[in-house]
Design a protein around this motif. Structure first.
Motif, PDB file in Angstrom:
ATOM      1  N   MET A  13       0.826  -1.208   0.000  1.00 51.51           N
ATOM      2  CA  MET A  13       0.000   0.000   0.000  1.00 51.51           C
ATOM      3  C   MET A  13       0.865   1.266   0.000  1.00 51.51           C
ATOM      4  SD  MET A  13      -2.960   1.291  -0.159  1.00 51.51           S
ATOM      5  CE  MET A  13      -4.014  -0.127   0.186  1.00 51.51           C
ATOM      6  N   LYS A  14       1.979   1.195   0.741  1.00 58.84           N
ATOM      7  CA  LYS A  14       2.869   2.347   0.809  1.00 58.84           C
ATOM      8  C   LYS A  14       3.421   2.695  -0.575  1.00 58.84           C
ATOM      9  CE  LYS A  14       6.928   4.157   3.198  1.00 58.84           C
ATOM     10  NZ  LYS A  14       8.018   3.870   4.176  1.00 58.84           N
ATOM     11  N   ASP A  15       3.724   1.643  -1.361  1.00 55.61           N
ATOM     12  CA  ASP A  15       4.242   1.875  -2.711  1.00 55.61           C
ATOM     13  C   ASP A  15       3.221   2.623  -3.563  1.00 55.61           C
ATOM     14  OD1 ASP A  15       6.628   0.631  -2.138  1.00 55.61           O
ATOM     15  OD2 ASP A  15       5.964  -1.336  -2.827  1.00 55.61           O
ATOM     16  N   PHE A  16       1.957   2.263  -3.414  1.00 62.40           N
ATOM     17  CA  PHE A  16       0.901   2.936  -4.172  1.00 62.40           C
ATOM     18  C   PHE A  16       0.794   4.403  -3.762  1.00 62.40           C
ATOM     19  CE2 PHE A  16      -0.260  -1.273  -5.334  1.00 62.40           C
ATOM     20  CZ  PHE A  16      -1.003  -1.171  -6.500  1.00 62.40           C
ATOM     21  N   ILE A  17       0.848   4.648  -2.449  1.00 63.44           N
ATOM     22  CA  ILE A  17       0.729   6.023  -1.952  1.00 63.44           C
ATOM     23  C   ILE A  17       1.882   6.874  -2.479  1.00 63.44           C
ATOM     24  CG2 ILE A  17       0.781   7.475   0.105  1.00 63.44           C
ATOM     25  CD1 ILE A  17      -0.619   5.190   1.611  1.00 63.44           C
ATOM     26  N   ASN A  18       3.077   6.330  -2.410  1.00 61.38           N
ATOM     27  CA  ASN A  18       4.249   7.070  -2.883  1.00 61.38           C
ATOM     28  C   ASN A  18       4.226   7.251  -4.398  1.00 61.38           C
ATOM     29  OD1 ASN A  18       5.264   7.274  -0.269  1.00 61.38           O
ATOM     30  ND2 ASN A  18       6.469   5.386  -0.455  1.00 61.38           N
ATOM     31  N   ALA A  19       3.780   6.207  -5.099  1.00 61.73           N
ATOM     32  CA  ALA A  19       3.737   6.264  -6.566  1.00 61.73           C
ATOM     33  C   ALA A  19       2.761   7.324  -7.042  1.00 61.73           C
ATOM     34  CB  ALA A  19       3.365   4.902  -7.146  1.00 61.73           C
ATOM     35  N   TYR A  20       1.676   7.516  -6.262  1.00 60.13           N
ATOM     36  CA  TYR A  20       0.644   8.462  -6.664  1.00 60.13           C
ATOM     37  C   TYR A  20       0.833   9.836  -6.025  1.00 60.13           C
ATOM     38  CZ  TYR A  20      -1.737   4.338  -8.495  1.00 60.13           C
ATOM     39  OH  TYR A  20      -2.049   3.202  -9.195  1.00 60.13           O
ATOM     40  N   SER A  21       2.078  10.211  -5.825  1.00 63.92           N
ATOM     41  CA  SER A  21       2.354  11.551  -5.312  1.00 63.92           C
ATOM     42  C   SER A  21       1.926  12.569  -6.364  1.00 63.92           C
ATOM     43  CB  SER A  21       3.856  11.708  -5.017  1.00 63.92           C
ATOM     44  OG  SER A  21       4.606  11.648  -6.234  1.00 63.92           O
ATOM     45  N   TRP A  22       1.703  13.809  -5.934  1.00 57.72           N
ATOM     46  CA  TRP A  22       1.233  14.828  -6.866  1.00 57.72           C
ATOM     47  C   TRP A  22       2.224  15.055  -8.000  1.00 57.72           C
ATOM     48  CZ3 TRP A  22      -2.195  16.979  -9.466  1.00 57.72           C
ATOM     49  CH2 TRP A  22      -1.975  18.196 -10.132  1.00 57.72           C
ATOM     50  N   ILE A  23       3.504  14.960  -7.690  1.00 55.95           N
ATOM     51  CA  ILE A  23       4.525  15.159  -8.730  1.00 55.95           C
ATOM     52  C   ILE A  23       4.377  14.115  -9.831  1.00 55.95           C
ATOM     53  CG2 ILE A  23       6.997  15.073  -9.219  1.00 55.95           C
ATOM     54  CD1 ILE A  23       7.509  16.238  -6.464  1.00 55.95           C
ATOM     55  N   ASN A  24       4.199  12.855  -9.427  1.00 53.03           N
ATOM     56  CA  ASN A  24       4.060  11.780 -10.411  1.00 53.03           C
ATOM     57  C   ASN A  24       2.748  11.881 -11.182  1.00 53.03           C
ATOM     58  OD1 ASN A  24       6.524  10.736  -9.659  1.00 53.03           O
ATOM     59  ND2 ASN A  24       5.684   9.145  -8.322  1.00 53.03           N
ATOM     60  N   ILE A  25       1.668  12.182 -10.473  1.00 52.45           N
ATOM     61  CA  ILE A  25       0.372  12.305 -11.139  1.00 52.45           C
ATOM     62  C   ILE A  25       0.390  13.467 -12.122  1.00 52.45           C
ATOM     63  CG2 ILE A  25      -2.069  12.845 -10.806  1.00 52.45           C
ATOM     64  CD1 ILE A  25      -1.327  10.004 -10.023  1.00 52.45           C
ATOM     65  N   HIS A  26       0.991  14.559 -11.724  1.00 51.35           N
ATOM     66  CA  HIS A  26       1.092  15.734 -12.606  1.00 51.35           C
ATOM     67  C   HIS A  26       1.903  15.381 -13.857  1.00 51.35           C
ATOM     68  CE1 HIS A  26       2.777  19.701 -13.921  1.00 51.35           C
ATOM     69  NE2 HIS A  26       1.511  20.035 -13.766  1.00 51.35           N
ATOM     70  N   TYR A  27       2.956  14.612 -13.670  1.00 57.01           N
ATOM     71  CA  TYR A  27       3.794  14.195 -14.794  1.00 57.01           C
ATOM     72  C   TYR A  27       3.002  13.280 -15.731  1.00 57.01           C
ATOM     73  CZ  TYR A  27       8.093  12.807 -17.199  1.00 57.01           C
ATOM     74  OH  TYR A  27       9.067  12.590 -18.142  1.00 57.01           O
ATOM     75  N   LEU A  28       2.201  12.396 -15.159  1.00 54.33           N
ATOM     76  CA  LEU A  28       1.356  11.521 -15.984  1.00 54.33           C
ATOM     77  C   LEU A  28       0.306  12.331 -16.742  1.00 54.33           C
ATOM     78  CD1 LEU A  28       0.695   8.424 -13.676  1.00 54.33           C
ATOM     79  CD2 LEU A  28       2.261   8.592 -15.614  1.00 54.33           C
ATOM     80  N   LEU A  29      -0.256  13.321 -16.082  1.00 54.23           N
ATOM     81  CA  LEU A  29      -1.266  14.161 -16.732  1.00 54.23           C
ATOM     82  C   LEU A  29      -0.662  14.951 -17.901  1.00 54.23           C
ATOM     83  CD1 LEU A  29      -3.269  15.500 -13.648  1.00 54.23           C
ATOM     84  CD2 LEU A  29      -4.029  13.824 -15.350  1.00 54.23           C
ATOM     85  N   GLN A  30       0.583  15.348 -17.765  1.00 57.38           N
ATOM     86  CA  GLN A  30       1.272  16.013 -18.878  1.00 57.38           C
ATOM     87  C   GLN A  30       1.384  15.054 -20.064  1.00 57.38           C
ATOM     88  OE1 GLN A  30       4.948  17.211 -16.945  1.00 57.38           O
ATOM     89  NE2 GLN A  30       4.238  19.328 -16.756  1.00 57.38           N
ATOM     90  N   GLY A  31       1.716  13.809 -19.764  1.00 57.84           N
ATOM     91  CA  GLY A  31       1.785  12.803 -20.815  1.00 57.84           C
ATOM     92  C   GLY A  31       0.423  12.518 -21.417  1.00 57.84           C
ATOM     93  N   LEU A  32      -0.597  12.502 -20.562  1.00 58.26           N
ATOM     94  CA  LEU A  32      -1.962  12.278 -21.055  1.00 58.26           C
ATOM     95  C   LEU A  32      -2.379  13.393 -21.999  1.00 58.26           C
ATOM     96  CD1 LEU A  32      -4.613  10.661 -20.949  1.00 58.26           C
ATOM     97  CD2 LEU A  32      -5.266  12.026 -18.958  1.00 58.26           C
ATOM     98  N   TRP A  33      -1.993  14.615 -21.696  1.00 53.52           N
ATOM     99  CA  TRP A  33      -2.323  15.750 -22.554  1.00 53.52           C
ATOM    100  C   TRP A  33      -1.696  15.573 -23.941  1.00 53.52           C
ATOM    101  CZ3 TRP A  33      -5.454  19.417 -23.698  1.00 53.52           C
ATOM    102  CH2 TRP A  33      -5.059  20.478 -24.510  1.00 53.52           C
ATOM    103  N   ILE A  34      -0.451  15.141 -23.981  1.00 52.02           N
ATOM    104  CA  ILE A  34       0.213  14.886 -25.268  1.00 52.02           C
ATOM    105  C   ILE A  34      -0.504  13.770 -26.017  1.00 52.02           C
ATOM    106  CG2 ILE A  34       2.333  14.081 -26.374  1.00 52.02           C
ATOM    107  CD1 ILE A  34       2.519  16.918 -25.343  1.00 52.02           C
TER     108      ILE A  34
END
Length: 217
Positions: A1-22
């Motif tokens: 569970m800790k890995d999921f929480i860390n993986a879904y940090s705002w920095i990572n989610i924001h980076y994924l959203l940038q990729g989603l936009w492309i």
């Protein structure tokens, strides 16, 4: 569970959203371009113009039977040798439009063929020219038949943009690889988030198609 929480940090989610936009931008540009060009090619094949229609058919058959990845490689690595050096975004859009246009062309041609031939005969008997009959009578009916196949093809296009990670397109898949490349424990969380994001985009497109079918039906 800790890995999921860390993986879904705002920095990572924001980076994924940038990729989603492309991914969304590339997909929309490719859909628009391939729909316009594919429709023209499909109509040319249907009307059976001497020399031109068989030639268009040959080109379509050749491109349809090539791997999309090969076309992506050519647009990114081959075109610079011809004096044109596109960015990874434009190379992907160009490759997608070239490949998907041939798919759309066959869908359009099949959709027109599926319309009762009597519709064309009736339109011509009522004084419409061939072009008028095609534009006002045949194509509107054909469009209703084409919508499911077109949407299915466009959904495949959206998912196929992930192939462009090979030319470092900064899309959703590429950015996810960057994130879990920094920490291998993020692989499962990133794959789960990829599935969710791709599903949202593709499902939204399917909802739009259903709405169009209801309006046109």
């Amino acid at each position: 569970m800790k890995d999921f929480i860390n993986a879904y940090s705002w920095i990572n989610i924001h980076y994924l959203l940038q990729g989603l936009w492309i991914t969304v931008v590339v997909s929309l540009a490719s859909i628009a371009g391939s729909y316009v060009i594919g429709s023209v090619l499909g109509i040319i094949r249907y009307v059976n113009i001497k020399v031109i229609s068989p030639l268009v058919g040959l080109v379509i058959d050749i491109i349809r039977n090539l791997p999309l990845l090969l076309i992506i490689f050519f647009t990114y690595f081959g075109l610079p040798n011809l004096g044109f050096r596109p960015s990874s975004v434009w190379a992907t859009i160009l490759a997608m439009v070239v490949f998907e246009s041939t798919m759309i062309a066959e869908i359009v041609r099949s959709g027109i063929i599926a319309v009762d031939p009597g519709q064309m005969e009736g339109a011509r008997a009522n004084g419409l020219t061939y072009v008028q009959a095609l534009r006002k009578i045949i194509l509107p009916q054909a469009m209703k038949k084409m919508i499911p196949a077109l949407v299915s093809q466009f959904i495949s296009l959206i998912k196929d943009t992930s192939l462009a990670t090979i030319i470092v397109l900064p899309d959703l898949m590429h950015n996810a690889q960057i994130v879990y490349g920094q920490n291998s424990t993020y692989i499962l969380p990133m794959f789960l988030m990829l599935a969710i994001m791709y599903f949202i985009v593709c499902y939204a497109l399917s909802l739009v198609s259903r709405s169009l079918e209801k309006r046109m039906g």
